[in-house]
Design a protein around this motif. Structure first.
Motif, PDB file in Angstrom:
ATOM      1  N   TRP A 106       0.826  -1.212   0.054  1.00  0.00           N
ATOM      2  CA  TRP A 106      -0.134  -0.204  -0.009  1.00  0.00           C
ATOM      3  C   TRP A 106       0.938   1.047  -0.126  1.00  0.00           C
ATOM      4  O   TRP A 106       1.849   1.261   0.394  1.00  0.00           O
ATOM      5  N   GLU A 107       0.218   2.368  -0.764  1.00  0.00           N
ATOM      6  CA  GLU A 107       1.082   3.562  -0.657  1.00  0.00           C
ATOM      7  C   GLU A 107       0.397   4.272   0.678  1.00  0.00           C
ATOM      8  O   GLU A 107      -0.543   4.462   1.064  1.00  0.00           O
ATOM      9  N   THR A 108       1.707   4.691   1.464  1.00  0.00           N
ATOM     10  CA  THR A 108       1.142   4.959   2.921  1.00  0.00           C
ATOM     11  C   THR A 108       0.531   6.313   2.977  1.00  0.00           C
ATOM     12  O   THR A 108       1.197   7.374   2.194  1.00  0.00           O
ATOM     13  N   LYS A 109      -0.377   6.654   3.699  1.00  0.00           N
ATOM     14  CA  LYS A 109      -1.158   7.881   3.604  1.00  0.00           C
ATOM     15  C   LYS A 109      -0.894   8.559   4.980  1.00  0.00           C
ATOM     16  O   LYS A 109      -1.366   8.058   6.087  1.00  0.00           O
ATOM     17  N   LYS A 163       9.375  13.772  -1.094  1.00  0.00           N
ATOM     18  CA  LYS A 163       8.267  12.800  -1.602  1.00  0.00           C
ATOM     19  C   LYS A 163       8.892  11.509  -2.108  1.00  0.00           C
ATOM     20  O   LYS A 163       8.702  10.210  -1.669  1.00  0.00           O
ATOM     21  N   THR A 164      10.182  11.872  -2.732  1.00  0.00           N
ATOM     22  CA  THR A 164      10.938  10.773  -3.199  1.00  0.00           C
ATOM     23  C   THR A 164      11.693   9.831  -1.966  1.00  0.00           C
ATOM     24  O   THR A 164      11.567   8.402  -2.276  1.00  0.00           O
ATOM     25  N   TYR A 165      11.939  10.620  -1.196  1.00  0.00           N
ATOM     26  CA  TYR A 165      12.672   9.875   0.037  1.00  0.00           C
ATOM     27  C   TYR A 165      11.815   9.200   0.593  1.00  0.00           C
ATOM     28  O   TYR A 165      11.782   7.907   1.344  1.00  0.00           O
ATOM     29  N   GLU A 166      10.530   9.661   1.014  1.00  0.00           N
ATOM     30  CA  GLU A 166       9.232   8.844   1.845  1.00  0.00           C
ATOM     31  C   GLU A 166       9.115   7.510   0.839  1.00  0.00           C
ATOM     32  O   GLU A 166       8.581   6.441   1.570  1.00  0.00           O
ATOM     33  N   GLN A 167       9.149   7.578  -0.424  1.00  0.00           N
ATOM     34  CA  GLN A 167       8.698   6.665  -1.197  1.00  0.00           C
ATOM     35  C   GLN A 167       9.563   5.147  -0.961  1.00  0.00           C
ATOM     36  O   GLN A 167       9.333   4.231  -1.176  1.00  0.00           O
ATOM     37  N   TYR A 168      10.890   5.441  -0.545  1.00  0.00           N
ATOM     38  CA  TYR A 168      11.809   4.436  -0.338  1.00  0.00           C
ATOM     39  C   TYR A 168      12.020   4.125   1.104  1.00  0.00           C
ATOM     40  O   TYR A 168      12.936   3.448   1.421  1.00  0.00           O
ATOM     41  N   ARG A 169      11.235   4.706   2.065  1.00  0.00           N
ATOM     42  CA  ARG A 169      11.472   4.353   3.348  1.00  0.00           C
ATOM     43  C   ARG A 169      10.857   3.136   3.468  1.00  0.00           C
ATOM     44  O   ARG A 169       9.687   3.013   3.231  1.00  0.00           O
ATOM     45  N   ALA A 170      11.105   2.296   4.669  1.00  0.00           N
ATOM     46  CA  ALA A 170      10.473   1.173   5.070  1.00  0.00           C
ATOM     47  C   ALA A 170       9.528   1.213   6.034  1.00  0.00           C
ATOM     48  O   ALA A 170       9.772   2.422   6.801  1.00  0.00           O
ATOM     49  N   ARG A 171       8.492   0.420   6.058  1.00  0.00           N
ATOM     50  CA  ARG A 171       7.253   0.688   7.142  1.00  0.00           C
ATOM     51  C   ARG A 171       7.747  -0.101   8.344  1.00  0.00           C
ATOM     52  O   ARG A 171       8.228  -1.310   8.293  1.00  0.00           O
ATOM     53  N   VAL A 172       7.889   0.643   9.650  1.00  0.00           N
ATOM     54  CA  VAL A 172       8.251   0.038  10.987  1.00  0.00           C
ATOM     55  C   VAL A 172       7.086  -0.064  11.677  1.00  0.00           C
ATOM     56  O   VAL A 172       6.446   0.900  11.973  1.00  0.00           O
ATOM     57  N   LEU A 173       6.740  -1.576  12.060  1.00  0.00           N
ATOM     58  CA  LEU A 173       5.645  -1.907  13.019  1.00  0.00           C
ATOM     59  C   LEU A 173       6.270  -1.556  14.337  1.00  0.00           C
ATOM     60  O   LEU A 173       7.329  -2.195  14.786  1.00  0.00           O
ATOM     61  N   ARG A 174       5.700  -0.648  15.336  1.00  0.00           N
ATOM     62  CA  ARG A 174       6.094  -0.458  16.594  1.00  0.00           C
ATOM     63  C   ARG A 174       4.790  -0.461  17.422  1.00  0.00           C
ATOM     64  O   ARG A 174       3.806   0.155  17.052  1.00  0.00           O
ATOM     65  N   VAL A 175       4.835  -1.192  18.698  1.00  0.00           N
ATOM     66  CA  VAL A 175       3.872  -1.511  19.656  1.00  0.00           C
ATOM     67  C   VAL A 175       3.959  -0.941  20.618  1.00  0.00           C
ATOM     68  O   VAL A 175       5.266  -1.300  21.389  1.00  0.00           O
ATOM     69  N   PRO A 176       3.379   0.237  21.276  1.00  0.00           N
ATOM     70  CA  PRO A 176       3.652   0.722  22.570  1.00  0.00           C
ATOM     71  C   PRO A 176       3.635  -0.104  23.645  1.00  0.00           C
ATOM     72  O   PRO A 176       2.737  -0.949  23.566  1.00  0.00           O
TER      73      PRO A 176
END
Length: 368
Positions: free
Chosen positions: A248-251, A351-364
């Protein structure tokens, strides 16, 4: 200067005559329980449509969670027309494998004495339309010229040589069994070029019990996840984790509401698993430290002629400690290298930078 094309021994010769329908040389009739769904010269769009309409040999291991690079979710997305582009390294690997397929086929025939010829195209089982197969080659009977088995061709790296010495690894073996299921053959050949210079090939006999299991499992999966359209459940494959990170493209700033009971259950299970992993890591360290105590200054520990374990100084180089303790020598061997200026990229092209950032799952840590 004119360039004259040179025909290699493994180049498929041009056909000299058209075989009569139903004759041993008419390769479209080489599968006892399959018919030709799509000819080999079909367009790429037609080929992808045919793949989406059923389960093929390369899908089976992925559906069963036995494919290193693909899982059930990958197959689901592809069947619904949403495949993600493959990693550049994997794409190149697949491209090279396709380009040298003819050469691997030539080597197989040369070493085994079994003629291997190109197939007519995509096959479909005559009783189950969702069972598809794109067989690499047909193996022919050397005397009659009749098609007797499918041949699956693989290109594998050197480090996998051990997997091919005594048999066929699970993934290709399942693929071969699927082709036997689709086409009705009694055996199959799998040939692999390993490390670019070692050919290994094995004959696999038909296992009807395994084939029944594959048909049942893959048939149920196809009905629920392709026909009915239900997404497959989450699994523990690393490839699925990577896929979901790109699906998914992150919003930015968007929030999704999830059920409290479900969220609490997942968080509790995750916390429990983390504690188990920590405990197991501590236990493993204790066992390994006992091995180190027994080894002392030696590099290898043996029991008779067998190696029990080794403790050699061949691990990661401690560059930071080296620079602190040997600054003069470190300076002598320090060089300037080109690196990507990520901070500048982030500032100038966010915008280009965000496109190649990994999505990180964090749980408080705080409870809900």
């Amino acid at each position: 200067m004119s360039v004259q094309a040179t025909e290699q021994p493994w180049t498929t010769p041009a056909p000299t005559a058209t075989a009569a329908p139903g004759s041993p040389r008419d390769l479209a009739f080489g599968a006892p329980t399959a018919r030709l769904l799509l000819p080999v010269d079909a367009t790429e769009e037609e080929w992808h449509a045919a793949r989406r309409g059923g389960i093929g040999g390369s899908d089976v291991a992925a559906i069963l969670g036995l494919d290193k690079y693909r899982g059930p979710r990958h197959v689901f997305e592809a069947k619904h027309g949403r495949p993600l582009p493959a990693d550049a390294a994997l794409s190149e690997y697949a491209e090279i494998g396709q380009e040298i397929e003819q050469f691997v086929s030539y080597l197989f025939t040369k070493r085994s004495g079994i003629p291997a010829v190109e197939t007519p195209g995509t096959l479909v089982n005559i009783d189950r339309e969702w069972m598809r197969a794109n067989v690499d080659r047909y193996a022919l009977d050397p005397e009659s010229g009749e098609v007797v088995a499918p041949v699956e061709l693989k290109n594998r790296s050197e480090y996998q040589i051990g997997d091919w010495e005594d048999g066929v690894p699970d993934g290709p073996a399942l693929q071969a069994h699927w082709y036997m299921a689709v086409g009705g053959w009694q055996y199959a050949w799998v040939a692999a070029l390993v490390g670019g210079n070692k050919l290994r090939y094995h004959r696999i006999e038909r296992d009807d019990e395994l084939i029944e299991t594959l048909i049942d499992t893959c048939g149920r999966w196809f009905q629920r996840h392709v026909v009915d359209g239900y997404p497959p459940p989450a699994d523990g494959l690393e490839s699925t984790k990577e896929l979901l990170g790109r699906l998914w493209e992150t919003k930015a700033g968007e929030i999704v509401e999830v059920p409290r009971d479900k969220a609490a259950k997942l968080r509790k299970r995750r916390a429990s698993l983390i504690e188990q992993i920590k405990a197991l890591e501590t236990e493993r360290n204790a066992v390994e430290n006992e091995m180190r105590l027994m080894t002392e200054a030696a590099e290898v520990a043996k029991v008779g002629k067998s190696v029990a374990w080794s403790w050699k100084q061949n691990g990661t180089f401690a560059a930071k400690r080296f620079a602190e303790e040997q600054p003069d020598i470190a300076a002598e061997y320090t060089t300037t290298v080109e690196v990507l200026d990520v901070d500048r990229l982030k500032a100038e092209r966010p915008k280009t930078y965000e496109q190649y950032r990994a999505r990180v799952l964090r749980v408080p840590a705080k409870e809900l």
